[in-house]
Design a protein around this motif. Structure first.
Motif, short mmCIF file in Angstrom:
data_model
loop_
_atom_site.label_atom_id
_atom_site.label_comp_id
_atom_site.label_asym_id
_atom_site.label_seq_id
_atom_site.Cartn_x
_atom_site.Cartn_y
_atom_site.Cartn_z
N MET A 1 2.04 -2.52 15.39
CA MET A 1 3.35 -3.08 15.65
C MET A 1 3.63 -4.25 14.71
SD MET A 1 4.75 -4.22 19.32
CE MET A 1 5.98 -5.46 19.49
N PHE A 2 2.63 -5.06 14.46
CA PHE A 2 2.80 -6.22 13.59
C PHE A 2 1.98 -6.07 12.32
CE2 PHE A 2 3.52 -7.94 17.90
CZ PHE A 2 4.83 -8.36 17.73
N ASN A 3 1.95 -4.88 11.74
CA ASN A 3 1.12 -4.63 10.56
C ASN A 3 1.66 -5.32 9.32
OD1 ASN A 3 -0.55 -3.06 12.09
ND2 ASN A 3 0.48 -1.15 11.54
N ASP A 4 2.94 -5.63 9.29
CA ASP A 4 3.52 -6.19 8.09
C ASP A 4 3.64 -7.71 8.12
OD1 ASP A 4 5.37 -6.03 10.08
OD2 ASP A 4 7.05 -5.57 8.77
#
Length: 145
Positions: A1-4
């Motif tokens: 979900m917060f990979n970037d």
């Protein structure tokens, strides 16, 4: 979900959260947010289970990720029941473009050339521009402007 999210962005978000909510209220806000996310996930999973039960046993392998067009196409291309890999590998685009270029330029492309590629008359097509006379102006066409 917060990979970037990178480390600098994560630190910035933490500092911003401390400034907005304060160090006293921040743990309570984090608990509320995680509880809300957990409830949303549970609701989503129960909705998926309800839909699978309503669809019946013939859709037991149904995945909701397949509704994404990119995932569906990728899965179908990997399946290869239609022989798409053979069709894709059967085309040599560079060879085809070279044959067309040779036909346009009037060169013999070798073993891959066909008589229909050089034109219906079988002759060479002259593609050079004839020099225009510098004294004559082209006729004025009022309807064209």
């Amino acid at each position: 979900m917060f990979n970037d999210i990178g480390p600098l962005e994560l630190v910035t978000l933490i500092i911003l959260a401390v400034l907005v909510f304060g160090p006293e209220k921040l743990p309570k806000v984090i608990q509320d947010v995680t509880r809300t996310i957990r409830k949303i996930r549970d609701f989503s999973e129960s909705a998926k289970q309800d839909i699978r039960q309503e669809l019946g046993p013939e859709f037991k392998d149904f995945e909701f990720e397949d509704l994404n067009p990119k995932t569906f196409i990728r899965k179908q291309l990997d399946n290869d029941d239609l022989g798409l890999k053979e069709i894709r590998n059967g085309f040599d685009l560079k060879k085809e473009m070279a044959e067309v270029t040779d036909a346009v330029h009037g060169r013999d492309s070798g073993a891959g050339s066909s008589s229909s590629a050089s034109g219906a008359s079988g002759g060479k097509v002259e593609m050079t521009k004839q020099p225009a006379s510098t004294d004559e102006r082209p006729p004025y066409d009022a309807d064209a402007t």
